[in-house]
Motif scaffolding. Structure first.
Motif, PDB file in Angstrom:
ATOM      1  N   ILE A  15      86.725  50.658  19.076  1.00 50.90           N
ATOM      2  CA  ILE A  15      87.931  51.468  18.802  1.00 50.90           C
ATOM      3  C   ILE A  15      87.626  52.950  19.050  1.00 50.90           C
ATOM      4  CG2 ILE A  15      89.655  52.118  17.076  1.00 50.90           C
ATOM      5  CD1 ILE A  15      89.069  49.417  15.680  1.00 50.90           C
ATOM      6  N   LEU A  16      86.484  53.397  18.572  1.00 53.25           N
ATOM      7  CA  LEU A  16      86.104  54.811  18.759  1.00 53.25           C
ATOM      8  C   LEU A  16      85.993  55.142  20.251  1.00 53.25           C
ATOM      9  CD1 LEU A  16      83.432  55.370  15.942  1.00 53.25           C
ATOM     10  CD2 LEU A  16      85.681  56.451  16.108  1.00 53.25           C
ATOM     11  N   LEU A  17      85.406  54.216  21.008  1.00 51.97           N
ATOM     12  CA  LEU A  17      85.237  54.444  22.451  1.00 51.97           C
ATOM     13  C   LEU A  17      86.593  54.534  23.151  1.00 51.97           C
ATOM     14  CD1 LEU A  17      82.233  52.003  23.104  1.00 51.97           C
ATOM     15  CD2 LEU A  17      82.151  54.521  23.043  1.00 51.97           C
ATOM     16  N   GLU A  18      87.525  53.668  22.742  1.00 54.74           N
ATOM     17  CA  GLU A  18      88.868  53.700  23.339  1.00 54.74           C
ATOM     18  C   GLU A  18      89.624  54.958  22.939  1.00 54.74           C
ATOM     19  OE1 GLU A  18      91.000  50.011  22.723  1.00 54.74           O
ATOM     20  OE2 GLU A  18      89.301  48.797  23.404  1.00 54.74           O
ATOM     21  N   MET A  19      89.561  55.304  21.637  1.00 53.19           N
ATOM     22  CA  MET A  19      90.272  56.495  21.147  1.00 53.19           C
ATOM     23  C   MET A  19      89.816  57.753  21.869  1.00 53.19           C
ATOM     24  SD  MET A  19      90.203  55.962  17.020  1.00 53.19           S
ATOM     25  CE  MET A  19      91.230  57.339  16.520  1.00 53.19           C
TER      26      MET A  19
END
Lengths: 498, 498
Positions: free
Chosen positions: A366-370
């Motif tokens: 999620i952090l990578l996508e955000m």
């Protein structure tokens, strides 16, 4: 208004009271027109330094015309001997009226909340006043505006770190109990170019906090300067938040909330997001484990809380996403600093891919996508690849070294001197695993003070268990504690086998 | 459950903390599994005495394996030297959970309220916990059942006096500001055969409390034994309530309420009626002055409060009547202990019959009718007769002598050394008299610590005033205080002349 002033002789008490308090004789209190817990203004006649303290009265500790000053007040006034000071009545700080306003159910303005936070941070409120405020917040709650104001006030009151590079990302788990996902997430996202200046807490009621587990591998009591330097060099860090003055008022509020376990939702949101904002985080994942005995009990409550986190984050210039995870069974098989640190390192070393690894990759994804480091829908996949390729381990070792490495291999983590094995009384399946009791066992065995103490689970929910096989081990460095923990475990039977 | 125990060396701090608190090193706190403000159980290994204290942590005040004990804890444990003690984690007292229940808006049972009162009385609750409780009571209020339970708990917690003869009567004024009606009522009703063991308070925010004024004439710090003896001999007494342990928990609650001026209605009722019940009063008049700046602002509020007083009184076996009086102008022309004492004595000596005399006879009349000492409708008349005949003065002198007379005649009361005269700037009528400012002037001039300090009014509301005539005098024994009071009076102009 001018006030009557009295010159008094200082009697020094070389004890820290942790707050600004002074003691005068009952007769002088009458003379000055003050009651116990009122405030007085004290002036050092030699250097003109002034300080306002809460006053207590006595008939024995000091004589007439004498004022007892504790170490904190002596320091504030620059007093080093039995000199004289001038004493006057002092009006209550403005925030006392604001506390009463909150008790009466009225919402406070941004400016008013800032005033209260400043007075708490600088010890200008007594414990009685601060406690009444938290009780008021607990009962009436905060509006979204108040929560945002509290978050901003906590940030402005403390110190800040700014990074030249980005994206700065962060994660936080509300009331998670075990499984050090942070120690897996940080190296994954840092290896992929994110900046993640993670400050973690020590254990309060669990077997170990992330800071306790990381401390097994490296130094976590780092100054703001070192946090900045290490993060800029490696991209990530796992430091103890309590060692830095990022939000001193927050630490004091948490201390006041503790005796009655008051943790009003708005205050929790402000506390978490203030810490993220003060290190300049732009993308934040909040993990909300739900289940019986966890802070957030139901999915509905988690969803309401989630919306508030997102909204307050937006007002502070942060993009926040929340993940709601099931905490009805333990996340990972380890409870205790060294055991949990070993678990994290073994995952990074590719020894196995357990529930802790799975959850870590999900959140890292999620952090990578955000933050734009992965395309929508590919974050988790990239996280898993980074873990399996050994790049995450490489990054973790770089971070551990930068933090003053103690251990670099999972096999190098010491094992407790004493181990008790708890065996199954009958065969069957593990129907229920009581996380709360397991934590209690770990704590009785010495966790978190004893890094090596804790519980190692050998069974999982739903799995078959043979009679007399080991269900869990209790580790400890202290025989008395191990015996107490074993006795407790045998009485409580945290694993139900049917 | 057995708990891990650690033997620690005592470090003595010969300071009263006023609560049960101990200090240990952060490292030992971790070892014991406690956080600051948690509780520990300490056992004196020599005499096996145990005590539970709140714990604070330090890195400087005590070393590792050392425990800092304040005078209160040393006394409780019977510790006189640098000996060793055993230390264990201790669960929170039951009342901590009850405080949380109150914060959550649930009503407490009689047993639960009793538990809280007992824990407050015996210093088992920290200031943080007690303050949160009072905040909860302030916000949610008490039900009538809770108020009755609180009243009973306060009575049972303290000491009691029982009189062989009766009827035992009493009176109390809620937030009255001046005019010592008590010093006129007590001798009137005692002269007519009532038993009136009146305990009064000292000033908190006014210029003088009844105990302060009575102290000008006689000793008011009397033991329970002497209160009983004197009252049985003379029928009446005017003693300081704070000198006797009639309701120790109440004194502590009032101390906690003070910083935020929390005075929830139910707690006020319980506090007042508990003191009456503990001396066995059967007939009680509660005087409720109403007006701007007084505790009770409107007639409607006074009527609601009045009904509750009557109901709670009934449950405690007392007949209560309330009088609602107008306090928009001062009751009497004097502010300050000696000045108010002189006023009361002059009334008893028959020198004049002012508003203080009138109000006193009204309340005495109600008490006489309630207790059967006067027929319905004749109480006030009999009270006035008793005053005018000199019988009340005779009784008062008897009481003063029994309490260790200091002065027996109004002319014998000393006058302050310094007097400032405040004159009218223009002629006209006294339109408004600001009681709050007059009290402030009296307090700046030295009241209540300086018995002779205060304000003597020379005008009344509605009366004509010549330009440059004296409107009031400020009395003081201290030049600095008189100058400050005069300056304040000239700025504020408490008497509006138009």
């Amino acid at each position: 208004m001018d006030r009557y002033a009295q010159v008094m002789k200082v009697k020094r008490f070389d004890i820290e009271a942790g707050k600004l308090i002074s003691v005068i004789h009952e007769i002088d209190a009458k003379e000055l027109g003050v009651l116990p817990l009122d405030r007085i203004e004290i002036t050092n006649l030699q250097n003109k330094k002034k300080v306002v303290t809460v006053v207590d009265t006595t008939t024995t500790m000091v004589g007439e015309n004498e004022i007892g000053l504790f170490a904190d007040v002596q320091k504030a006034l620059g007093i080093k001997s039995k000199q004289a000071v001038e004493v006057k009545q002092s009006p209550q700080p403005e925030s006392v009226a604001l506390i009463k306003k909150k008790l009466e159910g009225k919402a406070l303005s941004e400016k008013e909340i800032k005033q209260i936070v400043a007075d708490i941070a600088h010890n200008k409120l007594s414990e009685i006043e601060a406690s009444a405020f938290m009780a008021g917040v607990y009962i009436h709650g905060y509006t979204l505006d108040e929560t945002a104001a509290m978050t901003k006030a906590l940030v402005e009151d403390g110190k800040r770190i700014r990074f030249k590079k980005g994206p700065v990302v962060d994660k936080h788990s509300i009331g998670g109990v075990n499984g050090r996902t942070t120690m897996v997430i940080v190296p994954i996202v840092a290896a992929l170019g994110c900046i993640i200046p993670k400050t973690s807490s020590r254990s309060i009621t669990s077997a170990a906090g992330t800071a306790d587990a990381m401390e097994v591998l490296a130094d976590v009591s780092l100054s703001i300067k070192r946090i900045k330097k290490i993060t800029e060099k490696t991209g990530g860090i796992i430091a103890w938040g309590g060692a830095v003055d990022l939000a001193p008022a927050d630490d004091k509020i948490i201390r006041i909330e503790h005796p009655l376990s008051l943790d009003p939702e708005g205050q929790v949101i402000a506390s978490v997001l203030a810490k993220k904002a003060s290190v300049g985080s732009k993308f934040v994942v909040i993990d909300l484990p739900i289940g019986p005995g966890v802070k957030v009990s139901t999915r509905e409550k988690a969803e309401v809380l989630s919306k508030k986190f997102v909204e307050i984050g937006k007002r502070l210039g942060m993009k926040v996403e929340c993940t709601i995870t099931n905490a009805s069974e333990p996340c990972g098989n380890y409870f205790g600093a060294a055991l949990e640190a070993k678990n994290a390192l073994e995952i990074l070393e590719g020894k196995y891919f357990d529930r802790v690894a799975e959850k870590s990759c999900k959140i890292a994804g999620i952090l990578l996508e955000m933050s734009g480091k992965a395309k929508k829908g590919f974050g988790e996949k990239i996280a898993v690849e980074t873990l399996k390729s050994g790049k995450a381990l490489e990054k973790m070792l770089e971070i551990i070294k930068a933090q003053g490495a103690r251990v670099l291999k999972s096999s190098g983590i010491p094992k407790a001197q004493f181990v008790a094995k708890i065996r199954a009384k009958n065969s069957g399946k593990a129907k229920k695993i009581d996380v709360k009791t397991l934590i209690k066992i770990a704590r009785i065995s010495g966790a978190p003070a004893d890094q090596l103490a804790g519980v190692r689970m050998l069974v999982e929910k739903g799995k078959k268990i043979e009679k007399k096989s080991i269900i869990f081990e209790i580790h400890s460095e202290n025989r008395q504690k191990l015996a107490l923990a074993k006795k407790f475990a045998l009485t409580k039977e945290p694993v139900e086998i049917k």
